[in-house]
Design a protein around this motif. Structure first.
Motif, PDB file in Angstrom:
ATOM      1  N   CYS A  47      35.367  -2.643 -29.175  1.00 22.93           N
ATOM      2  CA  CYS A  47      35.012  -3.922 -28.567  1.00 22.93           C
ATOM      3  C   CYS A  47      36.236  -4.572 -27.927  1.00 22.93           C
ATOM      4  O   CYS A  47      36.157  -5.112 -26.817  1.00 22.93           O
ATOM      5  N   ASP A 102      37.653  -5.176 -36.247  1.00 29.44           N
ATOM      6  CA  ASP A 102      36.573  -4.411 -36.861  1.00 29.44           C
ATOM      7  C   ASP A 102      36.278  -4.954 -38.255  1.00 29.44           C
ATOM      8  O   ASP A 102      37.170  -5.472 -38.938  1.00 29.44           O
ATOM      9  N   ASP A 121      32.527  -8.574 -32.169  1.00 28.04           N
ATOM     10  CA  ASP A 121      32.578  -7.380 -33.015  1.00 28.04           C
ATOM     11  C   ASP A 121      32.475  -7.773 -34.496  1.00 28.04           C
ATOM     12  O   ASP A 121      31.778  -8.696 -34.862  1.00 28.04           O
ATOM     13  N   GLN A 126      27.880  -5.523 -36.944  1.00 28.55           N
ATOM     14  CA  GLN A 126      27.504  -5.129 -35.600  1.00 28.55           C
ATOM     15  C   GLN A 126      27.294  -3.628 -35.491  1.00 28.55           C
ATOM     16  O   GLN A 126      28.067  -2.840 -36.047  1.00 28.55           O
ATOM     17  N   GLU A 163      28.462  -4.131 -30.407  1.00 28.77           N
ATOM     18  CA  GLU A 163      29.886  -4.270 -30.074  1.00 28.77           C
ATOM     19  C   GLU A 163      30.078  -4.324 -28.559  1.00 28.77           C
ATOM     20  O   GLU A 163      30.841  -5.153 -28.046  1.00 28.77           O
TER      21      GLU A 163
END
Length: 530
Positions: A13, A91, A284, A290, A295
Motif C-alpha cells: 500500500c 502493515d 492499509d 485489510q 490495500e
C-alpha cells in the motif's frame, strides 16, 4: 512552505501510494524502520522527488496540515524534515494462534501465513507439499476469527486440493461467510472436497506428540460419532492487530484510535482513509484489517485525496476559531478539547487556521469566553433568536415559541429536507444552525431560554459526529442546565435533546411537532427572567 508528503510504511500500500503521488508530480519522503519492500527506478527526476529514510523512527511532530515539522531518529542522530501531508500505511501485525490450541510451531504445525507464503512464487518455500496427504486448518475455535482469515484459509484449501491433491479439513466454531464473495468461495471449497467440521457445544481435543505430530479427536455433533484425525500438516489461524508502532504513532501525531487500536475511530466521517486530523491519512493495516484488494483501494483513495485541488488554501480561512489574547489565561482547555488538534502551544495557545474545522467546541468549553468564531458568539445567536421571536405569530391563542439548535451536518439538513417534503412544522419554530452540537454553550442555552417556551438540541447520532464527541458534550451541557434550573421550579420537559441524521426529514417534523404539543400543554415559560 513545504510541498512534500511523508509516507510511513514499507508494504504494498505504501508503494502504490508513493508511485501514484510521484506520477502526480509530488515530492515524497518514505520512512520505515526496516528496508522497504520496494524501490524506485533512480533517474534525475525521481532522485529529486524521493527521499528514502530507512532504519528511522519518528521521534516527534509539531505543526499541522501544510507544515508538519517531523523529527526522525536514526542511529542516535536526529533528522529534521517538514512536510505538508502524512500517509501512515504500516502493515498490520499477524500473530499465529498456536498457544490458543496448545500447540508449538514445528514442521507439522505452521501458521496460516506460512502456508500462503509457501503457495506463493517466493523462491524460499518452507513446505514440500508432495509429502503432505492431509491438512487440517483450525480457525475460530477459541476466539472469533476475522472473515479475511477464513477467506485466506479457503483459498489455500482450493489450491492444496487442486494443485497438490491434498485432502483438506476446516475445523471451526462460527463460520463467517458474510464477507464479499465468501459464500461463493465456501461453495467452491465444498465442491472441491474440503470437509468442514463445525462445533457449537464441544470442542475438539488436540494433542501434540514429542515429535510434533498432531492427533485431533472430536465428536461429530450431527451424527454423534467419534472421529480421529492425524493430519500431516496442522495450520493455525492468526489474530490480526495493529503493529507495535501504531500506539506510538497515535501518541506522536495525536490521532484517535478504535477499540482494537487502529488509527481510525469508529466514525463514518473517517471513511475511507481520513483521521481526526487534517493532512494525516491512515491506510492499509494502520486503519484496520485489510485484504490485498482493500490495500490497493486505500492507496488509490489516499493518492486521490492528496492530489485533488485543495478545498482550502493556506492563505485565506473564514469562520475559524480565534483566541483573544486579552482574555486567555492559558488554562489549555482549548488544547485538550479540540478534536482536530488545531490548537498549537507556543508562548500561548493559538488556533492554526488550516487545521481548524470551525466546530466551535473550543469556544463552548473555554471558561473565559476567550475564543470567538464568526456568527457563533452569544450576541449573534441572541440576535437570531430575538428576530425570530418578533416574527413569531401573535394572537389570543397561545403558540409556543421554540428554539431548535441544529447541527449543520445532520439536523439542519433534516430540517431543510422536511421543508422541501412539505411536512408540517411548528409555527413558532426558530432554527439556529450551528457547525456542531458541541458548539452549543451554556450561554447559548440561557439566551434561548430567556425567550423560548422550549429548547430543542438536535445532534448527530452517536458515532456519527464529525467532531467525535460534539453530540455528547451538548447532551451533557443540557443535562447540567436542566438539573440546576429544575431546583427553581423550571420544568425539565422544556429542554429536549434528540439525535438525527441528515436524511431524516420526516423524523425532524415529528420531533418538532410533538415538542410543540408538549409545550402547548405546559403553557408559556414563566420560570426564567434574565
Amino acid at each position: 512552505m513545504t510541498q512534500k508528503t511523508l509516507i510511513i510504511g514499507n508494504g504494498r500500500c505504501a508503494r502504490e501510494t508513493a508511485e501514484a503521488l510521484l506520477a502526480g508530480g509530488n515530492d515524497i519522503i518514505v520512512a520505515a524502520k526496516q528496508m522497504p519492500l520496494f524501490s524506485f527506478p533512480i533517474n534525475d527526476l525521481e532522485a529529486r522527488q524521493v527521499e528514502m529514510l530507512t532504519g528511522t523512527q519518528i521521534f516527534s511532530c509539531r505543526g499541522t496540515v501544510w507544515n508538519f515539522d517531523i523529527i526522525f531518529v536514526r542511529d542516535g542522530e536526529k533528522l529534521y524534515r517538514s512536510v505538508k501531508n502524512i500517509v501512515i500505511a504500516e502493515d498490520a501485525l499477524r500473530k499465529p494462534n498456536f498457544s490458543l490450541y496448545g500447540l508449538k510451531s514445528c514442521s507439522h504445525v505452521i501458521s496460516l501465513s506460512g502456508v500462503t507464503e509457501s503457495l506463493s512464487d517466493a523462491p524460499d518455500k518452507s513446505l514440500n507439499f508432495s509429502e503432505i496427504k492431509k491438512a487440517v486448518f483450525l480457525t475460530g475455535l477459541k476466539e472469533e476469527s476475522h472473515p479475511l482469515i477464513l477467506e485466506e484459509i479457503m483459498q489455500a484449501c482450493l489450491r492444496l486440493q487442486s494443485e497438490f491433491h491434498i485432502r483438506t479439513y476446516i475445523l471451526t466454531k462460527n463460520l463467517k461467510v458474510a464477507g464479499n464473495g465468501l459464500e461463493s468461495l465456501y461453495k467452491k471449497t465444498r465442491a472441491s472436497g474440503t470437509v468442514y467440521v463445525k462445533f457449537t457445544e464441544t470442542l475438539p481435543e488436540i494433542r501434540q506428540e514429542s515429535n510434533g505430530s498432531i492427533t485431533i479427536e472430536f465428536l461429530d455433533e450431527i451424527t454423534g460419532e467419534k472421529f480421529r484425525l492425524s493430519p500431516d500438516l496442522t495450520v493455525a489461524d492468526e489474530t490480526i492487530s495493529p503493529c507495535e508502532e501504531t500506539a506510538n504513532l497515535a501518541e506522536i501525531f495525536r490521532l484517535d484510535r478504535d477499540k482494537e487500536g487502529f488509527l481510525q475511530s469508529d466514525n463514518v466521517h473517517r471513511i475511507s482513509v481520513f483521521t481526526n486530523r487534517k493532512g494525516i491519512l491512515a491506510a492499509d493495516g494502520s486503519r484496520g484489517i485489510q485484504s490485498p484488494a482493500d490495500e490497493m483501494t486505500d492507496a488509490a483513495n489516499a493518492a486521490v485525496s492528496l492530489l485533488r485541488p485543495a478545498a482550502d488554501s493556506p492563505e485565506t480561512f473564514e469562520d475559524r476559531a480565534e483566541i483573544r489574547k486579552d482574555r486567555c489565561v492559558r488554562c489549555l482547555t482549548c488544547y485538550r478539547a479540540c478534536p482536530y488538534r488545531a490548537v498549537i502551544l507556543n508562548a500561548r495557545p493559538y488556533v492554526c487556521a488550516p487545521a481548524c474545522e470551525s466546530c466551535g467546541i473550543c469556544a463552548a468549553e473555554c471558561p473565559r469566553g476567550a475564543i470567538e468564531i464568526r456568527h457563533l458568539n452569544n450576541a449573534d445567536i441572541s440576535e437570531q433568536i430575538i428576530k425570530a421571536e418578533n416574527a413569531a405569530p401573535k394572537g389570543d391563542k397561545f403558540v409556543p415559541f421554540l428554539v431548535a439548535f441544529c447541527c449543520r451536518r445532520s439536523a439542519a439538513q433534516a430540517s431543510d429536507l422536511a421543508s422541501r417534503m412539505r411536512h408540517h412544522l411548528p409555527q413558532g419554530l426558530c432554527i439556529i444552525e450551528v457547525p456542531c452540537a458541541g458548539s452549543i454553550s451554556h450561554s447559548h442555552l440561557f439566551s434561548a431560554l430567556n425567550h423560548a417556551d422550549g429548547v430543542l438540541i438536535l445532534t448527530c447520532h452517536e458515532g456519527n459526529c464529525h467532531s467525535e464527541t460534539g453530540n455528547l458534550r451538548a447532551q451533557k451541557r443540557a443535562a447540567q442546565i436542566t438539573e440546576i434550573l429544575s431546583m427553581t421550579g423550571f420544568e425539565k420537559e422544556r429542554i429536549l435533546v434528540k439525535t438525527l441524521a441528515s436524511n431524516m426529514g420526516k423524523e425532524f417534523a415529528e420531533i418538532t411537532s410533538q415538542f410543540e404539543e408538549k409545550m402547548t400543554a405546559l403553557g408559556p415559560n414563566k420560570s426564567l427572567i434574565f
